[in-house]
Write a protein that holds these residues in place. Structure first.
Motif, PDB file in Angstrom:
ATOM      1  N   GLN C 408     -42.583 -32.133  66.831  1.00 27.91           N
ATOM      2  CA  GLN C 408     -43.518 -31.488  66.408  1.00 27.91           C
ATOM      3  C   GLN C 408     -44.703 -32.376  65.820  1.00 27.91           C
ATOM      4  O   GLN C 408     -45.545 -32.053  65.001  1.00 27.91           O
ATOM      5  CB  GLN C 408     -43.488 -30.134  65.543  1.00 27.91           C
ATOM      6  N   GLU C 409     -44.233 -33.815  65.861  1.00 31.00           N
ATOM      7  CA  GLU C 409     -45.059 -34.784  65.231  1.00 31.00           C
ATOM      8  C   GLU C 409     -45.841 -35.415  66.496  1.00 31.00           C
ATOM      9  O   GLU C 409     -45.619 -35.439  67.323  1.00 31.00           O
ATOM     10  CB  GLU C 409     -44.146 -35.728  64.732  1.00 31.00           C
ATOM     11  N   PRO C 410     -47.203 -35.768  65.880  1.00 28.64           N
ATOM     12  CA  PRO C 410     -48.344 -36.049  66.988  1.00 28.64           C
ATOM     13  C   PRO C 410     -47.933 -37.590  67.259  1.00 28.64           C
ATOM     14  O   PRO C 410     -48.839 -38.491  66.963  1.00 28.64           O
ATOM     15  CB  PRO C 410     -49.526 -35.934  66.276  1.00 28.64           C
ATOM     16  N   ASN C 411     -46.770 -37.744  67.837  1.00 33.32           N
ATOM     17  CA  ASN C 411     -46.279 -39.212  68.102  1.00 33.32           C
ATOM     18  C   ASN C 411     -46.942 -39.765  69.545  1.00 33.32           C
ATOM     19  O   ASN C 411     -47.373 -40.846  69.836  1.00 33.32           O
ATOM     20  CB  ASN C 411     -44.909 -39.335  68.227  1.00 33.32           C
ATOM     21  N   ALA C 412     -47.121 -38.898  70.490  1.00 34.72           N
ATOM     22  CA  ALA C 412     -47.756 -39.036  71.778  1.00 34.72           C
ATOM     23  C   ALA C 412     -48.381 -37.658  72.161  1.00 34.72           C
ATOM     24  O   ALA C 412     -47.772 -37.064  73.232  1.00 34.72           O
ATOM     25  CB  ALA C 412     -46.367 -39.420  72.557  1.00 34.72           C
ATOM     26  N   PRO C 413     -49.528 -37.598  71.655  1.00 33.73           N
ATOM     27  CA  PRO C 413     -50.188 -36.106  72.045  1.00 33.73           C
ATOM     28  C   PRO C 413     -50.617 -36.190  73.410  1.00 33.73           C
ATOM     29  O   PRO C 413     -51.121 -37.088  73.955  1.00 33.73           O
ATOM     30  CB  PRO C 413     -51.403 -36.140  71.156  1.00 33.73           C
ATOM     31  N   LYS C 438     -51.514 -46.299  74.219  1.00 32.78           N
ATOM     32  CA  LYS C 438     -50.305 -46.564  74.652  1.00 32.78           C
ATOM     33  C   LYS C 438     -49.873 -45.746  75.410  1.00 32.78           C
ATOM     34  O   LYS C 438     -49.141 -45.778  76.594  1.00 32.78           O
ATOM     35  CB  LYS C 438     -49.294 -46.786  73.331  1.00 32.78           C
ATOM     36  N   ASP C 439     -50.224 -44.418  75.363  1.00 35.68           N
ATOM     37  CA  ASP C 439     -49.689 -43.326  76.163  1.00 35.68           C
ATOM     38  C   ASP C 439     -50.363 -43.059  77.609  1.00 35.68           C
ATOM     39  O   ASP C 439     -49.979 -42.821  78.527  1.00 35.68           O
ATOM     40  CB  ASP C 439     -49.934 -42.008  75.449  1.00 35.68           C
ATOM     41  N   LYS C 440     -51.995 -43.601  77.296  1.00 35.19           N
ATOM     42  CA  LYS C 440     -52.745 -43.624  78.568  1.00 35.19           C
ATOM     43  C   LYS C 440     -51.971 -44.530  79.664  1.00 35.19           C
ATOM     44  O   LYS C 440     -51.931 -44.307  81.069  1.00 35.19           O
ATOM     45  CB  LYS C 440     -54.098 -44.203  78.588  1.00 35.19           C
ATOM     46  N   VAL C 441     -51.243 -45.817  79.075  1.00 38.77           N
ATOM     47  CA  VAL C 441     -50.702 -46.641  80.253  1.00 38.77           C
ATOM     48  C   VAL C 441     -49.255 -46.097  80.278  1.00 38.77           C
ATOM     49  O   VAL C 441     -49.238 -46.190  81.653  1.00 38.77           O
ATOM     50  CB  VAL C 441     -50.460 -48.209  79.296  1.00 38.77           C
ATOM     51  N   ARG C 442     -48.500 -45.696  79.447  1.00 39.97           N
ATOM     52  CA  ARG C 442     -46.980 -45.201  79.856  1.00 39.97           C
ATOM     53  C   ARG C 442     -47.301 -44.176  80.856  1.00 39.97           C
ATOM     54  O   ARG C 442     -46.252 -44.020  81.497  1.00 39.97           O
ATOM     55  CB  ARG C 442     -46.447 -44.928  78.404  1.00 39.97           C
ATOM     56  N   PHE C 443     -47.961 -43.228  80.193  1.00 43.72           N
ATOM     57  CA  PHE C 443     -48.066 -41.823  81.424  1.00 43.72           C
ATOM     58  C   PHE C 443     -48.928 -41.956  82.527  1.00 43.72           C
ATOM     59  O   PHE C 443     -49.300 -40.952  83.353  1.00 43.72           O
ATOM     60  CB  PHE C 443     -48.176 -40.692  80.581  1.00 43.72           C
TER      61      PHE C 443
END
Lengths: 417, 174, 557
Positions: C408-413, C438-443
């Motif tokens: 529930q932590e906003p680590n990768a919203p 970082k998430d844009k790239v990862r996902f």
């Protein structure tokens, strides 16, 4: 600033040597003269000389204290080195108070060495001036710690007088009961071990011995994850005992024995417990060797050898001095070690009493001395028994001061570094 | 004189017994701040998913199963079907099964519910006050509450269909 | 001391004493010894009978007698001493937060640790037996004091000046002398000398009593009263509402309620400062040690004015005051205290305010505010409407490839919007938005949104549009209504200790009969001081005495 701190260190050394000289003078005052007729004059003259030297020594210590305070920017009672040296200063102060009341130079024969043994012991700890961490940055540091030291100092003089009473009164006749002799000599051994410890530390320090041992430590962080990290411990004595989970290190064997011999037991939780345990083992070895050497030289138990020095002392007076000193120390300790401690704890840790090990041991010290004071009410507990209680009381004081930091970790653990 | 002494003695001893007894009693029977088995449940007041505000005390007289969950928690997902079938089986027999979501948005809960295909009542613990009152530590945690409002059992972690069945039967006394 | 019930307690001077009296309350004659006994008298409590010394004790008396014994008190002290030392062998449970004690001791300290836990020593100081010991010590304090203080008060209040010969001769400090000068003159000289030493004098035909510092006799009892108040104050903390204590996380910028009060506390900013290399000893720098210099939480206190208990609506807050909470400098307001306890410097995303842009022209249609918690579901940006369909705070894919959140932590919203508007299908088109680079790239945001990103883009312009909580401060919130009583108890106790230990009650009795001077002196502490004082007073009247010689010594066993 640097200059001030240098002056400070010099003053410390000067004080140390002055106390050594004062000690010799006190011994000379008590044992120096053979002819009975001149003894009183001799005792008085040399006693006063020794006392004046002690006063100069105290002045040097005060110089140390003030210069270090100014140079370091905060009161020098924030780590073990500083606290122990302050304690020795307070012991000299308490000795002076008791000397002025009772005019007894023989007290100096025992009190002055107690002070310089503690001074030497203090030098074992790192002596650099270090800045205050936020937990210590409070006026209560000044008030609480100095009061505690003063209380301990009077307990120390109470211990000294009690010990003197025991040495004075124990019967060394061949058919006398063995138990008091053995127990008293055990106290002597304990004192020699402490001296042996400082001797060992300074010999290895002089030789520049140093070895680093790495240790794997597992810590649980806030997220509940176990993190493993390597911590290193610098040993300044050959490591007989290594920290738990230590990595094998390249250590030169000592007398053909491969080191380390073993790892520290896992219940020792203090800061750098293994290194401290190693040091303890070394000091016991050193102390016992030293004790053996002394026994070889004097060919008698130490306590028996000292006894003649105290012939002139009335045991009742010693008992009285011991009781008086403890009685003076008790309210001071209660105020500094419990009441002020509670006030500070309320401000810093949010709870006036947290059952932290150091707090509990301060309470134990207090309970011990209050039991002593209540027992003094009945006549059976005056004299020898009361002297034993005052010796035990001071051993508890020393455990509270040093032992708790060695074995147990707690909120006070930063005081041990 | 003697009589007055006696009275003073008795009064003082009585004081000691009362004060000392309460101190020792408090040490012996620590009053738990969070409900344990046998203790009364705190009343909670929460908004039901897509609905009005509900309170636990309204359900008095019925056996209640309170399941605290979060959408990120794997075991919470696994136990959802078991809860749903228990709900279907018992809903008209004096048993309420309620899910209490741990502080997530309505949208997330709605998505979760439709993804899991469950439709038993869900309460939203937006401010986490109910979870605090129940002393919830791991998720999921399931409280079984007797019709008299006392805790019958607490299950930490995933609850199975068998456990649900056993506890519910015990609660309604069949 | 053996008490027999039918003993005649009437003294030869005519005074009727209570059972248990050792020394006649009036003239001080020892009641039990015959006249040939010369040992030093037991002067405790001036030889009066304690309250509890009764001829035939009943049940209540027996309980009372048990607690009135100093021996029992000492035994209780010693047991408590040993008991509390047991509690320091391993850390107490109370020192951990969120640890399962039943497992902790076994895994950390092995079998011994487990035994320690099973014996209940892991919570020694809350255990029933430890509390019982404290209660017993408290009872002993009350009863011991009451039992002694009243009779002692009576005895000291109505002292007779003229004491029995036996009483004087069997004091520890005794001086006998045949006076060659005028006795009246000598007596008045002595009186002078005594007054100089601040003694209070009472005289009665040829007998004199000098007394000073009687108040120090009350020291122990005042100390005990202080200790009792202290213990009662500690007990009072269990009164409901008098004591509250908990640790709580305060993420920057989020007001958090303080339970059972109308107050909310907010961490505005947390600072940790470290000492520079220059400020530290060289050795420390070499070892790479870091030393903290300051922990500070700038905090704001709010009062909730409405919607306080509403499960849905946000509470309405009004600022009350601000304070910089530091270690050693807690915040206090209305009996509530907040202490700096711990911190966490992990930054946390609070909200982003991205723009909706035309991919081809780069033209912005406006921005919208996406909060991580309590996220709104409808947004209107220029001609477009965005509807939030899915939200994942810690985005991941499970084994089946379905989107999920790991915590529930906003680590990768991640947010899935359905966008409607010009050039888009009637039913709208989905857009999966990852605020963090970082998430844009990862996902692979680009790949997921391939079609719609040819037309539109959701993007933040700069870091100014990202709101982050830099740190979380852990504060310890407390309320302790009983504290003033604790301090009052401690103060009274200290006053008693100082009274009792730094002053001594000294009494000197003088009797002259036919030129024969008989002097006896008594103190409760510090014989050395008293005997010197007596010697000096005698010297002032031309009687040369050695201080040591008049002290018969009390400890000869």
């Amino acid at each position: 600033m640097k200059l001030l701190l240098e002056i400070s260190q010099d003053a410390y050394l000067i004080a140390f040597f002055l106390f050594c000289i004062a000690f010799i003078m006190f011994v000379f005052a008590m044992a120096g003269h053979k002819k009975k007729a001149n003894r009183v004059v001799h005792e008085r003259r040399w006693g006063i000389i020794a006392f004046v030297i002690t006063l100069i020594g105290l002045a040097a210590q005060i110089v140390y204290f003030i210069t270090r305070w100014i140079g370091g920017g905060h009161i020098p009672v924030s780590n073990m080195y500083e606290f122990m040296s302050f304690l020795s200063m307070m012991i000299i102060g308490a000795f002076i108070v008791m000397y002025l009341i009772y005019r007894s130079p023989v007290l100096g024969v025992f009190a002055v060495p107690l002070a310089f043994i503690i001074m030497a012991y203090a030098s074992v700890f790192p002596s650099e001036v270090q800045p205050l961490i936020p937990q210590l940055d409070s006026v209560w540091l000044k008030i609480h710690v100095t009061m505690v030291a003063l209380g301990y100092a009077f307990f120390g003089i109470g211990f000294i007088a009690g010990l003197m009473h025991l040495i004075r009164c124990v019967n060394w006749a061949p058919d006398a009961p063995r138990k008091p002799q053995v127990w008293l000599e055990m106290i002597m051994v304990l004192i020699v071990v402490i001296i042996g410890f400082t001797a060992v530390v300074f010999s290895y320090r002089g030789a520049g011995y140093e070895v680093t041992i790495h240790q794997r430590v597992e810590e649980v962080d806030k997220q509940g994850q176990i993190n493993s990290k390597i911590e290193s411990t610098v040993y300044t004595m050959p490591p007989l005992i290594a920290p738990l989970n230590s990595e094998p290190a390249d250590i030169n064997p000592l007398l053909g024995i491969q080191l380390p011999l073993m790892e520290a037991p896992d219940w020792m939780k203090g800061v750098q417990a293994a290194r401290k345990l190693n040091t303890t083992v070394w000091s016991i070895i050193g102390g016992l060797l030293l004790y053996g050497l002394i026994r070889l030289l004097i060919r008698k138990p130490i306590a028996e050898r000292i006894q003649p020095l105290l012939r002139g002392m009335d045991p009742d007076d010693l008992d009285e001095i011991s009781y008086r000193s403890n009685a003076i120390g008790f309210p001071i300790f209660t105020l500094g070690g419990l009441v002020f401690a509670m006030i500070w704890a309320q401000i810093a840790w949010s709870r006036f009493w947290a059952w932290d090990p150091k707090e509990v041991w301060a309470l134990i010290t207090w309970l011990c001395y209050s039991a002593y004071l209540h027992l003094r009410l009945s006549r059976g507990f005056q004299g020898t028994r009361s002297s034993w209680l005052s010796v035990i009381g001071f051993i508890i004081v020393m455990f509270t001061l040093l032992g708790v930091n060695l074995i147990i970790s707690g909120l006070h653990s930063y005081a041990g570094v | 004189m003697g009589k007055r002494n006696k009275v003073v003695q008795i009064v003082i001893l009585a004081f000691i017994v009362v004060l000392g007894g309460s101190a020792i009693g408090a040490a012996l029977f620590k009053s738990e701040e969070v409900p344990v088995v046998g203790s009364r449940v705190p009343d909670i007041k929460l908004q039901q998913l897509n609905g009005e505000v509900r309170t636990l005390s309204d359900l008095k007289g019925k056996a209640v199963v309170l399941n605290f969950w979060g959408s990120w928690c794997e075991p919470c997902k696994r136990e959802m079907p078991a809860l749903q079938s228990a709900y279907d089986q018992w809903k008209n027999k004096g048993v309420d099964i309620i899910g209490v979501n741990y502080g997530e948005d309505e949208l997330v809960v709605n998505n979760f519910v439709s993804q899991m295909g469950v439709h038993f009542p869900m309460w939203l613990d937006r401010k986490k006050t109910a979870s605090k009152a129940f002393g919830i530590r791991p998720l999921p945690t399931t409280f079984f509450v007797n019709p008299d409002g006392k805790v019958h059992a607490i299950k930490l972690g995933e609850v199975t269909a068998e456990e649900l069945d056993t506890y519910i039967k015990q609660m309604i006394g069949s | 001391m053996v008490l027999t019930s039918f003993q005649n307690t009437k003294c030869e001077c005519g005074h009727q004493n209570a059972v248990g009296t050792v020394l006649c309350e009036a003239c001080g004659k020892p009641l039990y010894d015959d006249d040939s006994n010369h040992s030093i008298l037991e002067m405790r409590y001036d030889g009066v009978a304690r309250k509890s010394q009764k001829a035939s004790p009943g049940l209540i008396d027996s309980v009372w007698n048990f607690f009135s014994s100093v021996k029992i008190a000492v035994i209780l002290i010693v047991i408590t001493l040993v008991g509390s030392s047991l509690g320091t062998i391993y850390p107490q449970e109370s020192q951990f937060v969120n640890v399962d004690a039943s497992q902790y001791y076994k895994t950390t300290y092995g079998t011994l640790g487990h035994i320690y836990y099973l014996l209940g020593l892991s919570h020694t100081y809350e255990s029933w037996w430890f509390i019982t010991l404290l209660v017993m010590i408290g009872s002993s304090l009350v009863i011991c004091s009451l039992d002694r203080v009243l009779p002692l008060y009576r005895a000291l209040h109505k002292q007779k000046v003229r004491k029995h010969d036996q009483f004087l001769k069997r004091q520890r400090i005794v001086y006998e002398h045949e006076l060659t000068t005028d006795t009246e003159q000598w007596l008045s000289d002595t009186e002078q000398a005594l007054r100089k030493k601040r003694y209070r004098i009472t005289k009665n035909d040829g007998a004199l009593m000098a007394e000073k510092n009687r108040f120090s006799r009350w020291g122990p009892y005042i100390n005990h009263i202080g200790l009792i108040i202290f213990l009662l104050a500690v007990l009072a903390r269990s009164i409901p509402g008098w004591h509250m204590e908990y640790y709580a996380a305060f993420p920057q910028g989020e007001p958090r309620p303080i339970p059972d009060t109308p107050y909310y506390l907010q961490n505005d900013h947390f600072t940790v400062e470290y000492y520079s290399d220059k400020e530290m000893p060289e050795q420390f720098v070499k070892e790479g040690r870091v030393m903290p210099k300051l922990f500070e939480t700038k905090a704001t206190l709010f009062r909730c004015v409405s919607n306080c208990d509403d499960p849905v609506l946000e509470p309405k807050l009004e600022q009350v005051t601000k304070y910089d909470i530091r270690v050693n400098d807690p915040f206090e307001y209305d009996g509530i205290l907040a202490y700096q306890y711990d911190f966490d410097l992990t930054p946390k995303l609070i909200s982003v305010k991205p723009m909706l842009k035309d991919q081809k022209t780069g033209q912005s249609f406006g921005s919208f505010d996406v909060k991580m918690s309590n996220t709104e579901t409808q947004y209107t940006v220029g001609p477009y409407t965005l509807e939030l369909r899915e939200k994942y705070l810690d985005f991941a894919l499970d084994e089946k490839g379905t989107p999920m959140t790991k915590s529930q932590e906003p680590n990768a919203p991640a947010f899935v919007f359905v966008i409607k508007g010009p050039n888009l299908p009637e039913s709208g088109e989905p857009y999966m938005y990852f605020p963090l680079q970082k998430d844009k790239v990862r996902f692979q945001e680009e790949a997921i949104n391939r079609d719609i990103m040819k037309k539109l883009r959701i993007e933040v312009a700069s870091m100014n549009d990202v709101s982050i909580s830099e740190s979380t401060s852990y504060l310890n919130i407390r309320k302790d209504t009983a504290m003033p009583f604790v301090w009052v108890g401690a103060t009274i106790s200290m006053i008693g200790l100082v009274m009792g230990f730094y002053w001594q009650h000294r009494r000197i009795w003088i009797r002259i009969e036919h030129q024969q001077l008989l002097l006896g002196a008594h103190t409760n502490k510090n014989w050395f001081g008293l005997r010197n004082e007596v010697a000096r007073i005698l010297q002032a009247t031309q009687l040369e005495v050695d201080a040591k010689a008049i002290d018969r010594g009390g400890n000869k066993v």
